[in-house]
Scaffold this motif. Structure first.
Motif, short mmCIF file in Angstrom:
data_model
loop_
_atom_site.label_atom_id
_atom_site.label_comp_id
_atom_site.label_asym_id
_atom_site.label_seq_id
_atom_site.Cartn_x
_atom_site.Cartn_y
_atom_site.Cartn_z
N VAL A 138 -5.17 10.40 -7.00
CA VAL A 138 -3.80 10.45 -6.47
C VAL A 138 -3.31 11.90 -6.45
O VAL A 138 -2.67 12.34 -5.49
CB VAL A 138 -2.86 9.54 -7.29
N ARG B 232 -2.13 14.03 -3.10
CA ARG B 232 -0.84 14.72 -2.95
C ARG B 232 -1.04 16.19 -2.62
O ARG B 232 -0.22 16.81 -1.94
CB ARG B 232 -0.04 14.63 -4.26
N LEU C 169 -1.64 11.96 1.14
CA LEU C 169 -1.00 10.73 0.66
C LEU C 169 0.14 10.27 1.56
O LEU C 169 0.61 9.15 1.45
CB LEU C 169 -0.50 10.93 -0.78
N ASP C 170 0.61 11.14 2.47
CA ASP C 170 1.64 10.73 3.42
C ASP C 170 1.09 9.80 4.49
O ASP C 170 1.85 9.19 5.24
CB ASP C 170 2.24 11.95 4.14
N GLN D 125 -3.31 6.01 2.01
CA GLN D 125 -2.65 5.07 1.10
C GLN D 125 -3.46 3.78 0.98
O GLN D 125 -3.64 3.24 -0.11
CB GLN D 125 -1.24 4.74 1.61
N ALA E 183 -5.17 2.20 -2.30
CA ALA E 183 -4.82 0.85 -2.77
C ALA E 183 -6.09 0.03 -2.99
O ALA E 183 -6.21 -0.71 -3.97
CB ALA E 183 -3.90 0.16 -1.77
N LEU F 144 -7.64 1.20 -6.05
CA LEU F 144 -6.89 0.81 -7.25
C LEU F 144 -7.24 -0.60 -7.71
O LEU F 144 -7.41 -0.84 -8.91
CB LEU F 144 -5.38 0.91 -6.98
N ARG G 97 0.25 -3.18 1.51
CA ARG G 97 1.50 -2.44 1.70
C ARG G 97 2.40 -2.58 0.49
O ARG G 97 3.07 -1.63 0.08
CB ARG G 97 2.23 -2.92 2.96
N LEU H 258 1.50 -2.95 -2.54
CA LEU H 258 0.96 -2.12 -3.61
C LEU H 258 1.30 -0.65 -3.37
O LEU H 258 1.69 0.08 -4.29
CB LEU H 258 -0.56 -2.32 -3.68
N VAL H 259 1.15 -0.21 -2.14
CA VAL H 259 1.49 1.18 -1.80
C VAL H 259 2.94 1.47 -2.17
O VAL H 259 3.26 2.52 -2.73
CB VAL H 259 1.22 1.44 -0.30
N GLU I 251 3.42 1.53 -6.03
CA GLU I 251 2.86 2.73 -6.65
C GLU I 251 3.66 3.99 -6.30
O GLU I 251 3.38 5.06 -6.83
CB GLU I 251 1.40 2.92 -6.22
N GLY I 252 4.61 3.86 -5.37
CA GLY I 252 5.42 5.02 -5.02
C GLY I 252 4.71 6.05 -4.19
O GLY I 252 4.97 7.24 -4.29
N TRP I 253 3.78 5.60 -3.31
CA TRP I 253 3.01 6.56 -2.52
C TRP I 253 3.67 6.86 -1.18
O TRP I 253 3.20 7.71 -0.44
CB TRP I 253 1.59 6.04 -2.28
N THR I 254 4.70 6.08 -0.84
CA THR I 254 5.37 6.37 0.43
C THR I 254 6.52 7.32 0.17
O THR I 254 7.07 7.37 -0.92
CB THR I 254 5.92 5.09 1.07
N VAL J 19 6.69 10.44 -0.31
CA VAL J 19 6.47 11.24 -1.52
C VAL J 19 7.15 12.60 -1.42
O VAL J 19 7.37 13.26 -2.41
CB VAL J 19 4.97 11.44 -1.80
N ARG J 20 7.46 13.02 -0.19
CA ARG J 20 8.04 14.36 -0.07
C ARG J 20 9.56 14.33 -0.08
O ARG J 20 10.15 13.36 0.38
CB ARG J 20 7.55 15.03 1.22
#
Lengths: 427, 318
Positions: free
Chosen positions: A299, A303, A314-315, A320, A324, A327, B306, B308-309, B312-315, B317-318
């Motif tokens: 992760v 990033r 990761l964007d 993603q 997942a 994970l 989706r 899970l993404v 996990e807080g991956w969307t 992020v900026r």
């Protein structure tokens, strides 16, 4: 492949995945504590060992790398190992008369290994443990008195002289010969050993050699505990794909060994090597911590990996999605490991637990490092703050491959799972 | 054994609070039942009905709901469970792949975009069309069309863990098929001889079965872990106290694991049984068809992925 492939893990670095019940008759029998008591004890022990590591710990050079850089580093490592033994951390499960702790619980081994990994502290290879347990179970009184204290003091590092160019997974095919010495005093050993981890700095080695070629393959092998500086030994490190040299090939040319070196009985070596003596079986639980760290690194790199437009890997939805998918595989394998550890701690382990866990862990580990490379390689830049993580992932990408071979190749593990768990005939 | 008999031994009541006539929130019993129903290729509308009953039990002081819930617990009524398409201005809305719909006399349809669910208790309010594109022949389902504006609006957030339960039980159902068919294929591989020996004694077969056994264990343990998170009290004092987020995360993990893994695993078991693979009506096929339908009812791996993404807080992020 040949129909008579041996089922046991190959010699090198095998201990943590061994599946047989312990043959250690010398082991202390203790009352089994209830789960809550065990947990309290584990929590208290965790605090103790964490503080100990923070104060005295020597760092690990890199994942899977144990050979010292130089003489000073070697002194540090030996002192650290000695401190772990003296503090009652390593060797805690040994019989009390050889330095073990009366209050030792198997869960402490799990906690110790987890904390060594979390603290990034130097940790001994499983096979070092195996040498000690082999001595405890099969060594003569003299051998134990002479050799066990030197393991605890850090004076003796051990290696294994098991595998040969034509005897790896099929260890019983080994050809190193121990012929009776012409003067009647012991044997002269000749042959070639390979994939011996730590052999270039080990003081002692567990050698397997054929003492009787005229009986069945398994029946004519003898185990010897020998100093690594005997005349006639030539030790050559092998540089691996990681750039480190952990393995060695060892040539033996009429090396004289005596009855005092025999471990167990003459022609009884197969029993010594396959008895699965590692009592620190709970060490396997540390794989869960390894996977957690690996995923955190993934992760982090996702990033830090930037594309042309400044966006992070990761964007992007495809990254993603891949994370997942990684994970849930990580959580599956962590649960498999936890399930196994729970059975180990209850002494209810199934023979297939070790192979299932090793196969699941090592194969997923490779897949994760491949995903890491995919993310890294797709980026234009990597944020400098993640340079260490990137380097670690590159190293693990290469090192991870070794883990699917050492301690029993994945194909051997699948065969064990097929027979021991599924009850299928030998392939 | 028909549904009234299963209802008689308490199957609809596992996730209904005791004060409403159920057993509380026994996700463990519900998941174990779903796994056995899957292994038996049973036609009971269990996942959707259990989720509906759990949701309805959260609503108090409503005579219509009370009566419906009582009927469900008694095995006389069936409330199907599904997801509505967005309102496209045509005057009707469709819910595709509604679990248990053809036999149902009530519907609970989620409308996640509006944070609502719609409850229908009068079969005159909807039209159902049996699924024509379903692989599964062991259970029934239907596409349902409802008029815009019909149905009773319920707040989605007030329906407890209904959505998570639905996804958990679909995963548990598919797990039953995985386990049963793995056992049967292993037994077959030990019996079936070619070239003078059992096919299970060749590495080409044995090693694949070993990989599947490892994968199946991972799936089982993930489903069990998701179940455990429904009951923090039973999870022991090593686990952190669990909130809804933990449940959603673990259900997503279990759903993703099973819905992406089970169909492929069963397909490979089919392959390992050789000539049987030419047909479509052997037991193995029924199971493969069922787990594919489980995955579709759970919106295939993408919904869990989706979710899970997000968790996990991956969307963003900026």
């Amino acid at each position: 492949m040949s129909a008579d492939t041996d089922t046991q893990a190959s010699g090198d670095t095998q201990a943590s995945t061994d599946t047989q019940a312990s043959g250690d008759a010398d082991r202390d029998a203790g009352a089994r504590p209830d789960a809550a008591g065990s947990r309290r004890s584990a929590d208290a022990y965790r605090a103790e060992i964490r503080a100990f590591i923070a104060e005295h710990g020597v760092p690990m050079p890199a994942e899977g790398v144990r050979v010292p850089r130089d003489a000073e580093h070697e002194r540090e490592i030996r002192a650290w190992l000695a401190a772990l033994y003296a503090g009652g951390h390593l060797g805690a499960g040994w019989p009390v008369r050889w330095g073990g702790r009366a209050d030792h619980l198997p869960v402490h081994d799990l906690v110790l290994m987890e904390e060594l990994i979390l603290g990034d502290a130097y940790r001994p290879l499983d096979q070092v443990m195996l040498a000690a347990h082999t001595l405890i179970a099969f060594g003569s009184e003299e051998q134990k008195r002479e050799l066990l204290p030197k393991i605890r003091s850090g004076e003796h590092i051990w290696c294994q002289l098991f595998s040969e160019p034509e005897a790896g997974s099929d260890l019983a095919a080994l050809r190193a010969r121990a012929r009776p010495a012409p003067d009647g005093d012991g044997w002269l050993v000749s042959g070639q050993k390979i994939w011996s981890t730590d052999a270039q700095w080990a003081d002692m080695g567990t050698l397997l050699a054929r003492t009787d070629p005229d009986v069945g393959r398994h029946a004519g092998i003898t185990a010897f505990a020998i100093p690594m500086n005997l005349p006639g030994m030539d030790i050559r490190p092998i540089r691996e794909m990681t750039g480190h040299a952990e393995f060695c090939e060892v040539f033996l040319d009429d090396v004289r060994v005596g009855p005092e070196h025999v471990l167990g009985e003459v022609n009884g070596g197969w029993k010594v090597v396959t008895s699965g003596l590692a009592s620190e079986r709970a060490f396997v639980g540390a794989n869960s911590v390894q996977l957690e760290r690996m995923f955190t690194d993934l992760v982090t790199i996702a990033r830090a990996a930037r594309f042309d437009d400044g966006s992070a890997a990761l964007d992007h939805e495809d990254v993603q999605a891949k994370l997942a998918e990684a994970l849930y595989r990580v959580e599956e394998v962590r649960l498999i490991v936890r399930d196994t550890v729970e059975r180990i701690l209850l002494d209810e382990e199934h023979p297939s637990d070790g192979p299932v866990g090793k196969l699941a862990f090592t194969e997923l580990n490779v897949a994760l490092t491949e995903l890491a490379m995919e993310i890294i390689d797709s980026a234009v830049t990597i944020d400098p703050s993640a340079a260490d993580v990137s380097a670690r992932l590159h190293h693990n990408f290469l090192w991870g491959r070794a883990m699917t071979i050492s301690g029993g190749a994945s194909e051997i593990m699948r065969g064990l799972v097929g027979r021991q768990l599924l009850g299928l005939p030998r392939a | 054994m028909g549904w009234p008999t299963l209802a008689g031994i308490g199957l609809p009541a596992f996730c209904v609070p005791e004060e409403r006539g159920g057993f509380g929130l026994r996700a463990d019993a519900a998941a174990a039942s779903a796994t056995e129903l899957g292994a038996a290729l049973h036609g009971a509308p269990f996942a959707g009905l259990t989720a509906s009953a759990h949701a309805l039990a959260q609503i108090t002081g409503d005579a219509v709901v009370d009566e419906l819930l009582e009927g469900i617990l008694g095995g006389e009524r069936i409330c199907a469970f599904g997801r509505l398409s967005p309102d496209d201005g045509t005057g009707t809305r469709t819910a595709r792949q509604v679990d248990g719909a053809p036999a149902a006399d009530a519907l609970l349809l989620l409308d996640p975009r509006r944070e609502r669910a719609l409850l229908f208790t009068d079969p005159a309010d909807w039209q159902s069309r049996p699924l024509t594109d379903s692989f599964d022949v062991s259970r029934s389902g239907a596409d349902v069309t409802v008029p815009v504006g019909a149905g009773r609006e319920l707040e989605l957030g007030a329906l407890g863990h209904a959505v998570e339960l639905y996804h958990l039980l679909l995963a548990a159902d598919a797990l039953g098929s995985v386990r049963r068919m793995l056992d049967r294929t292993v037994a077959y591989a030990a019996q079936r001889h070619t070239f003078g020996r059992p096919i299970g004694a060749t590495q080409a077969v044995q090693h694949r079965l070993a990989d599947h056994a490892v994968r199946a264990r991972g799936m089982s343990l993930l489903v069990a872990e998701a179940v455990r998170h429904f009951d923090p009290a039973a999870s022991g004092d090593t686990a952190p106290p669990d909130e809804g987020g933990g449940i959603a995360r673990w259900v997503s993990l279990a759903g993703l694991s099973v819905s992406s893994g089970a169909p492929h695993l069963l397909h490979d078991l089919l392959q390992l049984t050789g000539g049987i693979g030419f047909t479509w009506e052997y037991g193995l096929h029924f199971h493969e068809r069922r787990v594919r339908q489980d995955a579709r009812l759970a919106a295939n791996p993408r919904a869990a992925l989706r979710s899970l993404v997000l968790s996990e807080g991956w969307t963003n992020v900026r």
